[in-house]
Design a protein around this motif. Structure first.
Motif, short mmCIF file in Angstrom:
data_model
loop_
_atom_site.label_atom_id
_atom_site.label_comp_id
_atom_site.label_asym_id
_atom_site.label_seq_id
_atom_site.Cartn_x
_atom_site.Cartn_y
_atom_site.Cartn_z
N GLY A 168 0.82 -1.14 0.03
CA GLY A 168 0.04 0.13 -0.02
C GLY A 168 1.04 1.29 0.05
O GLY A 168 2.01 1.27 -0.13
N HIS A 169 0.26 2.28 0.09
CA HIS A 169 0.98 3.71 -0.11
C HIS A 169 1.54 3.95 1.29
O HIS A 169 1.60 3.49 2.24
CB HIS A 169 -0.31 4.79 -0.27
CG HIS A 169 0.55 6.06 -0.78
ND1 HIS A 169 1.06 6.31 -1.95
CD2 HIS A 169 0.52 7.25 -0.09
CE1 HIS A 169 1.55 7.28 -2.20
NE2 HIS A 169 1.33 8.11 -1.15
N VAL A 170 2.47 4.89 1.10
CA VAL A 170 3.37 5.34 2.10
C VAL A 170 2.64 5.81 3.52
O VAL A 170 1.64 6.53 2.97
CB VAL A 170 4.57 6.14 1.74
CG1 VAL A 170 4.11 7.35 1.40
CG2 VAL A 170 5.70 6.34 2.87
N GLY A 224 13.04 7.23 10.21
CA GLY A 224 11.94 8.28 9.26
C GLY A 224 10.72 7.78 9.21
O GLY A 224 9.93 8.30 8.59
N GLY A 225 10.19 6.74 10.09
CA GLY A 225 8.95 5.98 10.29
C GLY A 225 8.49 5.58 9.00
O GLY A 225 7.40 5.04 8.80
N ILE A 226 9.55 5.25 8.26
CA ILE A 226 9.17 4.65 7.12
C ILE A 226 10.06 2.90 6.85
O ILE A 226 11.12 2.69 7.12
CB ILE A 226 9.24 5.39 5.67
CG1 ILE A 226 10.88 5.52 5.42
CG2 ILE A 226 8.54 6.51 5.57
CD1 ILE A 226 11.13 5.90 3.87
N ASP A 263 6.21 -7.72 4.91
CA ASP A 263 5.88 -6.35 4.81
C ASP A 263 6.64 -5.45 3.87
O ASP A 263 7.96 -6.03 3.81
CB ASP A 263 6.50 -5.83 6.52
CG ASP A 263 5.69 -4.23 6.54
OD1 ASP A 263 4.93 -3.87 5.41
OD2 ASP A 263 6.29 -3.56 7.65
N THR A 264 6.00 -4.84 3.10
CA THR A 264 6.75 -4.15 2.01
C THR A 264 6.91 -2.66 2.41
O THR A 264 6.06 -1.95 2.75
CB THR A 264 6.07 -4.37 0.57
OG1 THR A 264 4.90 -3.83 0.65
CG2 THR A 264 6.13 -5.75 0.14
N PRO A 265 7.88 -1.93 1.70
CA PRO A 265 7.83 -0.32 2.01
C PRO A 265 6.69 0.09 1.00
O PRO A 265 6.45 -0.17 -0.06
CB PRO A 265 9.12 0.02 1.43
CG PRO A 265 9.95 -1.26 0.77
CD PRO A 265 8.87 -2.28 0.85
N GLY A 266 6.14 1.24 1.37
CA GLY A 266 5.29 2.07 0.83
C GLY A 266 5.72 3.17 -0.19
O GLY A 266 5.11 3.75 -0.88
N HIS A 267 6.95 3.66 0.24
CA HIS A 267 7.64 4.69 -0.29
C HIS A 267 7.82 4.44 -1.90
O HIS A 267 8.19 3.24 -2.38
CB HIS A 267 8.93 4.94 0.32
CG HIS A 267 9.32 6.43 -0.04
ND1 HIS A 267 9.94 6.46 -1.20
CD2 HIS A 267 9.22 7.66 0.56
CE1 HIS A 267 10.44 8.01 -1.27
NE2 HIS A 267 9.80 8.47 -0.30
P1 GTP Z 1 5.92 2.82 5.03
O1 GTP Z 1 6.08 1.19 5.39
O2 GTP Z 1 6.85 3.92 5.17
O3 GTP Z 1 5.21 2.66 3.95
O4 GTP Z 1 4.46 3.20 6.20
P2 GTP Z 1 3.57 2.13 6.72
O5 GTP Z 1 2.62 1.95 5.97
O6 GTP Z 1 4.26 1.04 7.21
O7 GTP Z 1 3.10 2.90 8.01
P3 GTP Z 1 3.40 2.71 9.49
O8 GTP Z 1 2.76 1.64 9.87
O9 GTP Z 1 4.70 3.22 9.80
O10 GTP Z 1 2.28 4.19 10.02
C1 GTP Z 1 2.43 5.44 9.73
C2 GTP Z 1 1.58 6.07 10.60
O11 GTP Z 1 0.35 6.15 10.67
C3 GTP Z 1 2.39 6.05 11.96
O12 GTP Z 1 2.64 7.30 12.78
C4 GTP Z 1 1.31 5.06 12.64
O13 GTP Z 1 1.05 5.48 14.21
C5 GTP Z 1 0.12 5.51 12.12
N1 GTP Z 1 -1.16 4.78 12.07
C6 GTP Z 1 -1.11 3.32 11.65
N2 GTP Z 1 -1.94 2.70 11.62
C7 GTP Z 1 -3.03 3.46 12.57
C8 GTP Z 1 -4.33 3.39 12.90
O14 GTP Z 1 -4.80 2.36 12.58
N3 GTP Z 1 -4.83 4.29 13.57
C9 GTP Z 1 -4.19 5.61 13.84
N4 GTP Z 1 -4.87 6.37 14.39
N5 GTP Z 1 -2.90 5.46 13.20
C10 GTP Z 1 -2.48 4.72 12.52
#
Ligand code: GTP
Ligand code: MG
Length: 949
Positions: free
Chosen positions: A458-460, A482-484, A504-508
């Motif tokens: 999915g998207h980043v 960087g949270g990604i 788990d894949t990267p969204g970037h």
């Molecule tokens: P990449 O791997 O970089 O693509 O991102 P990701 O899809 O893995 O997203 P990640 O899990 O890092 O979440 C990104 C942000 O969204 C984080 O700050 C999480 O706290 C927030 N977040 C993720 N899921 C939820 C959710 O279900 N509810 C809320 N409120 N925030 C969420």
């Protein structure tokens, strides 16, 4: 009673009537004239008288004996090559007996004939004995010859060594002398004694000439000797032939002498061979003596004399030629040549070997040999059921000098297999047969159910990692830089309903390739889309990858806990992307989840496992492991570390693994929590250490039984990769289409279409799709609206697609990536041009005669209006140059607004022909004034390009 006159009877007896009258008178028959009649009684009286007067009446029969004697001489070479003369004397005595029918005479004749038969049998037996003795002698001779040959070889070797030593010494001396002389010459020259030096040089030259002359003479002598040997060998061969012919002859004589039915004349065979029986025994001693003598004085002249004694050394074969053949190393020398070339002792086994060969020929069976990427000579020989030496011989004939353990490449191996009369087939690359003999046993065991592999895409920042964290009860997301997410993470999770392996894949956007890999190695995709954000570019891309891989999609609408969350909007957007929810008649379950509250996550897992159940995933467990490399890195402390996903079988610590171009023994194995583990079954991701090098992510891996084999294949692949690296990395070029098609390896033409507006994009896509024929299909990998981005180029790279830009351009980043990776980017502004060019590429008639060449880019910084001239673009040349005669395209936000010609070009107040990069200028566009600050001019020239293809 027959009556005739004396004259008639006389003429019957071919006598004169007077003589008859006299004899009649003597016999007491009184006849006075030739006209007198003669009675039978008279004749009987005359006969009795005559019998009595000749005195042989007692026998009553006559015997004639003929004696015939013939002598012939044959020459035969013995084991040493000496010619021997064999005297053959055939004596025939034939007795003709006038038979009498009296019983005594018949009995006597029978007795005589029995006697004759006895004599003949005796003769046959005697001859058999003689032949046996001759054979024995011959065998002894051969043994002696072998010994002698060995001795000679040894002597020859020693002699050669001695000569070599002498030569080396002579050479060293000569060198020393030369040096000495050179020094002296130098000295002399220094002393001005040039004449003396010259004389010395002359003397040296003379000496050299003399040496040369001597060596020439030596050579000539050697040649003469070789010729002499050759002649003698020929003679020996001819004689051998003669002797063989002779061998047949005496037998015939004996057959002829076999007793016939004694009717008229009983032939008594009395043929006798004096020489063989008498000389057989002494011949052994003679041969030994002879050999010693010959050994002492090689090529001595006394051979002839001595050999004549050995008149009995008959043999079916002529081993005498061995020595000559050996000394010359002449393989054309007939039957014995080859074995002798290899050395004397083997010569004796020639017969055996011939038998063996014959047997082999009889048993030859054409096999179907599957040839893997590499195979060693020994293994190939084994496969063909021949000796490795035979194979090496064939390879040598083909000009390949190989050793028994040398790996052969597939092509060579196949040629040699065909050469040897078998059929070669290529072992499929990924089949274990391709690699080793031991692995060929196909897995026949039970296929057990395995855990599903689920990729989250999915998207980043849409919450993929957070979702997995919630499921796994871990905190990966919070620890990410960087949270990604920047690499594929693999985890296996035990849920109440079974184990699931997550990737788990990267969204970037930069990680397209990784996502593509994720989609390819999975069973199910969880498409993550944030409820507060909706469908984003990488969401679309993820859909494309999932569809390309043909795996089922489960949609997770994340962040459903957020107040601004709007799952229905997301649903609608996904429907536009052709991901249909089950309630709309599609096949993708949609689940709203929250990683914060845990809402919907159980249902999501439920849906995933449901999909998995439908797929009925099974894999062998008790087999050697196969799988995929998900990620690999070079760790400072641990060396090459690879995250692999076992897809079938079980991977154990200590297994030999071949992964792409690398191989190695698994030294240690860690599960996703960093804990040591000993083995990993199907669908389990593990980190392995011990590979020789870092494998590429996406490489297949497999366990092999033989480390050497794994190394060979890895090395071979690395070599092959080096050779084909460029070819492999080159993305598909439109121009290559035809050649690819003729090579039969392209059935689809993958295209990525980017256009300025939705309408033209759709139109272009449908028109291009209509070009598909039975042989070539147009495949639209992706089509969208807007400028060409880097992610499009990445997708093109991954799918080997050609990008078609319709009134849109690639941005700087995309251009750079495209250039760096050789991705074919094509720009069009008329839909028919695009269609025609793709069409001609497909039918192999490509090559536009005119092509645009972009020469520069100018950025419009100010727009000013001059009363006389009109609107002028105050521009800065950002790239290349601009010429007055060039064409331009006006781009606003990477979308083509207008295409036209430049009217005039000014720097300050002067008209100029050209302005270079980094300068400002005023550009007046012909017939176009609607320009704005920030617009970009793409300046191009139309060039004629020669037709290629
Ligand atoms: P990449 O791997 O970089 O693509 O991102 P990701 O899809 O893995 O997203 P990640 O899990 O890092 O979440 C990104 C942000 O969204 C984080 O700050 C999480 O706290 C927030 N977040 C993720 N899921 C939820 C959710 O279900 N509810 C809320 N409120 N925030 C969420
Ligand atoms: Mg993440």
């Amino acid at each position: 009673m027959s009556l005739n006159t004396v004259a008639e009877f006389a003429s019957e007896l071919k006598k004169s009537p007077e003589t008859l009258l006299e004899q009649l008178k003597a016999a007491g028959v009184a006849k006075s004239s030739s006209t007198d009649a003669l009675t039978d009684t008279d004749k009987q009286m005359l006969l009795s008288y005559l019998k009595a007067s000749h005195g042989s009446e007692a026998d009553g029969k006559k015997k004639i004996t003929l004696t015939k004697k013939s002598t012939s001489e044959i020459k035969q070479a013995d084991a040493t090559g000496k010619a021997r003369t064999i005297q053959v004397e055939v004596r025939k005595k034939r007795t003709f007996i006038k038979r009498d029918d009296t019983p005594e005479v018949a009995a006597e004749a029978a007795a005589r004939s029995a006697q004759a038969a006895q004599v003949t049998q005796d003769l046959v037996r005697r001859e058999e004995e003689v032949r046996k003795q001759a054979e024995m002698i011959n065998q002894q001779e051969q043994e002696l010859a072998k010994e002698r040959q060995e001795r000679e070889e040894r002597e020859e070797r020693e002699r050669k060594e001695r000569e070599a030593e002498e030569r080396a010494r002579a050479y060293a001396e000569a060198e020393a002398a030369k040096q000495r002389q050179a020094k002296e010459a130098q000295k002399e020259a220094a002393a001005g004694n040039a004449a003396f030096a010259e004389a010395r040089a002359k003397a040296q030259a003379d000496a050299r000439a003399k040496a040369d002359e001597e060596s020439r003479q030596r050579q000539a002598e050697e040649a003469a000797r070789a010729k002499d040997l050759e002649d003698r060998r020929r003679k020996a061969l001819a004689e051998a032939e003669a002797i063989r012919a002779m061998m047949a002859a005496p037998k015939k004589v004996l057959v002829a002498k076999k007793p016939e039915e004694p009717k008229k004349a009983a032939p008594v065979a009395d043929a006798k061979k004096a020489a063989p029986s008498k000389d057989a025994k002494p011949a052994v001693a003679g041969a030994a003596k002879d050999k010693d003598a010959a050994g002492a004085a090689r090529g001595g002249k006394d051979k002839e004399v001595k050999s004549s004694k050995l008149s009995s050394s008959w043999s079916n074969d002529a081993p005498g030629k061995k020595k000559e053949i050996k000394t010359r190393g002449d393989s054309s020398g007939g039957v014995g040549g080859r074995s002798n070339w290899r050395g004397g002792p083997k010569g004796g086994r020639r017969g055996d070997r011939n038998d063996q060969q014959q047997q082999q020929q009889q048993e030859f069976r054409a096999l179907e040999i599957s040839v893997p990427e590499t195979i060693t000579v020994a293994e190939l020989a084994h496969k063909m059921a021949v000796k490795a030496s035979e194979l090496i011989k064939v390879l040598m004939k083909m000009g390949q000098m190989v050793t028994i353990n040398q790996p052969l490449d597939q092509d060579t191996a196949m040629i040699v297999v065909e050469e040897m009369g078998h059929t070669a087939k290529i072992a499929a690359l990924d089949s274990p047969e391709a690699f080793s003999e031991e692995d060929t046993s196909k897995y026949t065991g039970e296929l057990l159910p395995r855990a599903p592999v689920v990729t989250v895409m999915g998207h980043v920042d849409h919450g993929k990692t957070s979702l997995l964290d919630y499921i796994r009860r871990s905190k990966v997301a919070s620890g990410e830089a960087g949270g990604i997410t920047q690499h594929i993470g693999a985890y296996h999770v035990e849920t109440p309903r079974g184990i699931v392996t997550f990737l788990d894949t990267p969204g970037h956007e930069a990680f397209t390739a990784m996502r593509a890999r994720g989609a390819q190695s999975t069973d199910i995709v969880i498409l993550v889309c944030a409820a507060d954000d909706g469908v984003m570019p990488q969401t679309k891309e993820a859909i494309k990858h999932a569809k390309a891989a043909g795996v089922p999609i489960v949609v997770a609408i994340t962040k459903a806990d957020k107040p601004e969350a709007n799952p229905d909007k997301v649903k609608q957007e996904l429907v536009v992307e052709e991901v249909l929810p089950e309630e709309y008649g599609g096949d993708s379950p949609f689940v709203a989840v929250s990683s914060k509250t845990g809402m919907g996550i159980d249902e999501l897992l439920e849906q995933v496992l449901l999909q998995a159940e439908v797929l009925e995933l099974r894999a062998p467990v008790d087999a050697s492991a196969k799988g995929l490399v998900i990620e690999a890195q070079l760790d400072k402390g641990r060396g090459s570390v690879a995250t692999v996903l076992v897809q079938s079988g079980t991977l154990n610590v200590g297994d030999v693994v071949l992964a792409g171009q690398t191989y190695g023994r698994v030294r240690a194995m860690l599960d996703e929590n960093g804990k040591n583990t000993k083995s990993a079954g199907p669908s389990i991701p593990v980190e392995i250490q011990g590979l020789s090098d870092v494998p590429l992510a996406g490489d297949d891996f497999m366990v092999m039984a033989d480390e050497r084999r794994a190394r060979e294949i890895a090395t071979y692949r690395a070599g092959k990769f080096r050779n084909t690296k460029l070819a492999k990395q080159q993305a598909a070029k439109l121009e290559n289409m035809f050649s690819d098609m003729t090579a039969g390896n392209v059935q689809t033409l993958p295209l990525i279409i980017k256009a300025d507006v939705q309408g033209s994009q759709e139109a272009l896509a449908t028109s291009l799709l209509k070009l598909s024929t039975d042989e070539v299909k147009v495949q639209i990998v992706y089509s969208g609206v807007g400028g060409i981005s880097e992610s499009d180029v990445n997708l093109a790279l991954a799918s080997k697609a050609i990008i078609i830009g319709f009134n849109v351009r690639a941005d700087a980043q995309a251009r750079k990536t495209a250039e760096g990776n050789d991705v074919d980017l094509r720009y069009y502004n008329i839909i028919y041009d695009a269609v025609d060019e793709v069409k001609s590429a497909m039918s192999g008639m490509l090559a536009p005669e005119k092509r645009e060449e972009i020469i520069g880019m100018a950025e419009i910084r100010t727009v000013f209006v001059a009363s006389k001239i009109g609107t002028v673009a105050g521009s800065y040349i950002t790239q290349g140059h601009v010429t007055r005669s060039a064409h331009f395209r006006l781009l606003r936000d990477n979308v083509v607004i207008y295409t036209g010609e430049i009217e005039s070009l000014r720097r300050l107040k002067d008209d100029v022909k050209e302005v270079k990069e980094g300068f400002e200028c005023g550009i007046k566009l012909r017939n176009y004034n609607d320009i704005r600050e920030g617009d970009v001019l793409e300046v191009f020239e139309i060039k004629e390009i020669a037709r290629t293809l």
